[in-house]
Scaffold this active site. Structure first.
Site, PDB file in Angstrom:
ATOM      1  N   HIS A 159       0.833  -1.207   0.000  1.00 35.69           N
ATOM      2  CA  HIS A 159       0.000   0.000   0.000  1.00 35.69           C
ATOM      3  C   HIS A 159       0.864   1.252   0.000  1.00 35.69           C
ATOM      4  O   HIS A 159       1.890   1.320   0.672  1.00 35.69           O
ATOM      5  CB  HIS A 159      -1.031   0.016   1.121  1.00 35.69           C
ATOM      6  CG  HIS A 159      -0.483   0.042   2.522  1.00 35.69           C
ATOM      7  ND1 HIS A 159      -0.106   1.205   3.158  1.00 35.69           N
ATOM      8  CD2 HIS A 159      -0.274  -0.952   3.414  1.00 35.69           C
ATOM      9  CE1 HIS A 159       0.309   0.924   4.383  1.00 35.69           C
ATOM     10  NE2 HIS A 159       0.230  -0.374   4.564  1.00 35.69           N
ATOM     11  N   ASP A 202       6.303   0.650   6.620  1.00 38.77           N
ATOM     12  CA  ASP A 202       4.840   0.469   6.464  1.00 38.77           C
ATOM     13  C   ASP A 202       4.290   1.581   5.596  1.00 38.77           C
ATOM     14  O   ASP A 202       3.931   2.627   6.074  1.00 38.77           O
ATOM     15  CB  ASP A 202       4.187   0.462   7.849  1.00 38.77           C
ATOM     16  CG  ASP A 202       2.715   0.134   7.783  1.00 38.77           C
ATOM     17  OD1 ASP A 202       2.264  -0.366   6.741  1.00 38.77           O
ATOM     18  OD2 ASP A 202       2.007   0.375   8.777  1.00 38.77           O
ATOM     19  N   GLU A 232      -4.804   2.032   2.702  1.00 38.46           N
ATOM     20  CA  GLU A 232      -4.981   0.791   3.455  1.00 38.46           C
ATOM     21  C   GLU A 232      -5.227   1.121   4.925  1.00 38.46           C
ATOM     22  O   GLU A 232      -6.064   0.503   5.593  1.00 38.46           O
ATOM     23  CB  GLU A 232      -3.704  -0.077   3.318  1.00 38.46           C
ATOM     24  CG  GLU A 232      -3.795  -1.463   3.961  1.00 38.46           C
ATOM     25  CD  GLU A 232      -3.378  -1.488   5.432  1.00 38.46           C
ATOM     26  OE1 GLU A 232      -3.664  -2.493   6.103  1.00 38.46           O
ATOM     27  OE2 GLU A 232      -2.791  -0.503   5.920  1.00 38.46           O
ATOM     28  N   GLU A 233      -4.503   2.110   5.419  1.00 35.60           N
ATOM     29  CA  GLU A 233      -4.445   2.353   6.871  1.00 35.60           C
ATOM     30  C   GLU A 233      -5.788   2.718   7.482  1.00 35.60           C
ATOM     31  O   GLU A 233      -6.070   2.369   8.621  1.00 35.60           O
ATOM     32  CB  GLU A 233      -3.422   3.459   7.185  1.00 35.60           C
ATOM     33  CG  GLU A 233      -1.974   3.088   6.867  1.00 35.60           C
ATOM     34  CD  GLU A 233      -1.418   1.970   7.756  1.00 35.60           C
ATOM     35  OE1 GLU A 233      -2.155   1.462   8.615  1.00 35.60           O
ATOM     36  OE2 GLU A 233      -0.240   1.604   7.562  1.00 35.60           O
ATOM     37  N   ASP A 259       3.181  -6.476   3.050  1.00 37.57           N
ATOM     38  CA  ASP A 259       2.795  -5.414   3.981  1.00 37.57           C
ATOM     39  C   ASP A 259       3.122  -5.816   5.405  1.00 37.57           C
ATOM     40  O   ASP A 259       2.272  -5.804   6.289  1.00 37.57           O
ATOM     41  CB  ASP A 259       1.295  -5.082   3.826  1.00 37.57           C
ATOM     42  CG  ASP A 259       0.870  -3.913   4.709  1.00 37.57           C
ATOM     43  OD1 ASP A 259       1.753  -3.171   5.183  1.00 37.57           O
ATOM     44  OD2 ASP A 259      -0.344  -3.760   4.948  1.00 37.57           O
ATOM     45  N   HIS A 274       3.735   2.522  12.637  1.00 37.34           N
ATOM     46  CA  HIS A 274       2.833   3.649  12.935  1.00 37.34           C
ATOM     47  C   HIS A 274       3.442   4.702  13.857  1.00 37.34           C
ATOM     48  O   HIS A 274       2.702   5.428  14.517  1.00 37.34           O
ATOM     49  CB  HIS A 274       1.519   3.146  13.536  1.00 37.34           C
ATOM     50  CG  HIS A 274       0.702   2.277  12.612  1.00 37.34           C
ATOM     51  ND1 HIS A 274      -0.567   1.852  12.918  1.00 37.34           N
ATOM     52  CD2 HIS A 274       0.965   1.764  11.388  1.00 37.34           C
ATOM     53  CE1 HIS A 274      -1.042   1.112  11.936  1.00 37.34           C
ATOM     54  NE2 HIS A 274      -0.117   1.036  10.987  1.00 37.34           N
TER      55      HIS A 274
END
Lengths: 479, 479
Positions: free
Chosen positions: A283, A295, A329-330, A357, A428
């Site tokens: 993503h 990520d 995606e998140e 991912d 994140h």
């Protein structure tokens, strides 16, 4: 020194032309397996993933869905696919509600005044102007919060302090992230005015982990934020003393307008069955705190580099290889769901799919989700990949959040399981930056994806995508 | 299981009473060395340092000199010394100009817009309202900045990007911190409008390292800040592309009023020569970003716990043991200098001194700064400490920033060298928090300080404090 790639590639191209037509039950030929072994070793030796990822993180950086960085990332991806020589490059629109981060501050007012490091969870509402002040009530996990008597949290801040343990397959994420997703609803039901969670992470850095949370329209909405792991420890140490701990929490997040981003797609055309394709990708969006290196810049870079590696070396696959960089995606798998919807009538063309991912790798296991008749091919794939340290997995693969909708429909998919032992140290957080990337790990992952994509695209039979077996299995799973 | 401490202590007390008067050239007696060995092992087994440090970081937290936390720390220290049973507890005023942090933001405006993580260096002035916008010019180190032609930086931001390497003794700190201290002056001389440095740290976390910087009243003052290590890498990657990189920098720091804090002192009274004392301690202030666990809560806790351990076990030293928690080390050694000035007429009473200000340990070497005749005693000390992994050092100790003024005057001092291999991962960052403390490391350090302090306080001869040899050596060093 290895034989120059161009020389080997020319030789291989000649060999490939000589390969006979496969029998219905054919396995990969020795020649095909030799080509795959060459790809494996040569791609592990060097490829463009590291440079691609450096480019994305440096020239774009944070690219939260719906932000200015999102649009820059889409432009970057289109340009990069073209620069890398992909045969076809296009984008497909994906719309979603956007969310914007604002001020975020927390401080202990009493009995031990000091500030705490927090970040809003994605989707959180704001506190009222000037923030909220309330006493904290701690819970060991989401179940303990759920078990609290109704209205016991009236006017208070619920604090869920569940630590997360590190595993290669990240299996403690699910039990830990539950509080991030559902904590605000559960706390809201009990009358809480705010939710704080211990960051869903395995590090001990004073950097909080953001991530998506959900509301329920039937339950009073409350602001939700994550404390860094050291701050969760600090707050827990204060609470141990038995005195009421009063916090001030200020969150300025807000919902933004509907935004249209894009799944950005690059394809290497197949020489025989070009409408069928092997789908790989990751993503393109990231959270806003870091530069999205692990990520999921890593997943984008390794799949782009895998396809580019084959193409640059003159290795033209029989079926196409399509690299999809999914939008948003998140914040709810919008790109993956939209891809499914846009291609729902032609999912049989997805010959096989594998998403990256879960960080930079290395890949340590090959899982599959194919018809039983194709399992001997999977075994051959794994044997070629074994020198990279890749072991055999099972046939129940469900890897890849952006493939979820297509998996549920019955496509054939594979999981090239990425080693996530340190993934949740960075996931994140502001710490998800390019300096964390180890080139050797990324190169191994590219080698695995390139080798697998080549073998998948050139398979003598199909893997059962949208066939009775996989569709039936998918339907059974939904019941 | 170890013999209960109280039983051993009672036995030891009886033994100690029986020790004969020392001859002028006496060494430590076997009995004294046995007592010391018992202290070493028992203190390593358990002591109060971890609990003291948990208390300081939880109940006070950040305690930047001149902040509200400073006053809370002073109150905490006085109360804690009393709670720990010290015979005398008092404080001595220390005044200094204060400094306050404000907003701090940096972002790349072009060619690759994204935010950068910065923190103001201690003492920095603010940018004008709304921040400054300027192009960045990078330098590999301070010398390269100094070598730039006059006025080449006119209107630009100087960026000094010197990485720091990790060593147990931290010897790359000096060459790296030079740019933090003098960078703003050197950049100001060339017409720069701002200084950015790569954080003086050995980590790769997106957490910047603050620390003191200096101005020269003859040179135009410019705001100065540190980028986190990943942000320095990111900026360097942008600059590699050869296009001008334009930043916006916003720093809201300002000078505050003169503030009076305190050196807080606890003493265990000596039984024979109570006016002479062994001085141990650390600095009570911290920077504001973390909770000051390793810098220098650890030094305060380990020296408080070392003295408390002896006292609680009935081990009354012949000379006093004085634990000094110095005020405002970080912004210019104010506490150490004030202590020197306040006690300048009685420095001969400082029988020996050792400061702990390099993290949680373990202690790996014993250095000294004593008269040559006392070196056999130092050798005996080291032999007792050897089972803790502590090797022999040299006689040129200059350890301890707060002891600097007294060392320069000619006191006898020791260095219990703390292992700093990971110290600069955390130093002056938000990550300097209690969760980083490993109890076994702290316990070893307490054992070393308690054993050393006991032997120093009970030494059969003096170590030459303020005697001809050390005063002469100090004078020679100043020329």
């Amino acid at each position: 020194m290895r034989t120059p790639i161009s020389v080997v590639a020319a030789g291989l191209a000649a060999l490939l032309t000589a390969v006979p037509t496969f029998a219905a039950d054919a396995l990969y030929s020795e020649r095909e397996l030799q080509t795959a072994a060459w790809i494996r070793d040569a791609a592990a030796d060097g490829n463009k993933a590291y440079a691609i990822l450096e480019s994305l993180t440096t020239e774009v950086g944070p690219r939260m869905a719906g932000s200015e960085g999102d649009a820059r990332a889409v432009a970057w991806a289109e340009a990069k696919f073209k620069e890398l020589g992909f045969d076809k490059v296009w984008k497909e629109p994906v719309s979603f509600p956007s969310w914007q981060r604002g001020v975020e501050r927390a401080e202990v007012l009493a009995p031990f005044p000091q500030h705490l490091v927090v970040t809003a969870l994605g989707g959180s509402i704001a506190t009222a102007d000037g923030g909220l002040q309330a006493e904290v009530v701690a819970f060991d996990n989401l179940d303990a919060l759920k078990a609290a008597a109704p209205e016991t949290l009236a006017g208070k801040i619920a604090f869920v302090n569940k630590p997360m343990r590190a595993f290669r397959d990240g299996h403690d994420y699910g039990p830990t992230v539950a509080a991030r997703g559902a904590g605000a609803v559960e706390a809201g039901k009990k009358g809480a005015v705010g939710l704080l969670i211990r960051s869903v992470g395995t590090d001990s850095d004073r950097l909080p982990h953001t991530g998506l949370m959900r509301y329920d329209d039937k339950v009073n909405k409350i602001p939700a934020a994550a404390l860094s792991v050291p701050d969760a420890d600090l707050l827990a140490n204060m609470l141990k003393r038995g005195q009421p701990v009063k916090l001030k929490l200020e969150i300025g997040a807000k919902a933004g307008p509907t935004y249209t981003s894009y799944n950005v797609i690059g394809e290497i055309s197949g020489t025989e069955k070009s409408s069928d394709y092997v789908l790989i990708g990751g993503h393109l969006d990231s959270w806003d705190l870091g530069t999205g290196a692990i990520d999921d810049g890593a997943g984008c870079a390794m799949t782009m580099a895998a396809a580019e590696f084959l193409n640059r070396n003159g290795l033209k696959p029989k079926r196409s290889i399509r690299v999809v960089l999914f939008a948003n995606e998140e914040q709810g798998l919008f790109g993956g769901n939209q891809y499914h919807d846009a291609h729902v009538k032609e999912l049989k063309n997805v010959h096989a799919a594998a998403e990256a991912d879960f960080g930079q790798g290395p890949v340590y296991r090959l899982d599959s989700h194919v018809k039983p008749q194709a399992l001997p091919l999977v075994k051959q794939m794994q044997q070629v990949l074994a020198p990279l340290g890749i072991e055999a997995g099972g046939n129940d693969n469900s890897d890849g959040p952006d493939l979820r909708a297509m998996n549920m429909a019955g496509i054939a998919s594979f999981g090239l399981a990425l080693d996530g032992i340190d993934y949740f140290d960075l996931h994140h957080t502001p710490n998800d930056t390019f300096d964390k990337i180890e080139q050797a790990r990324l190169n191994q992952s590219v080698a695995a994806f390139a080798t697998w994509a080549w073998l998948a695209a050139n398979s003598p039979t199909d893997f059962g995508s949208m066939g009775d077996y996989l569709v039936g299995k998918a339907k059974a799973a939904q019941h």
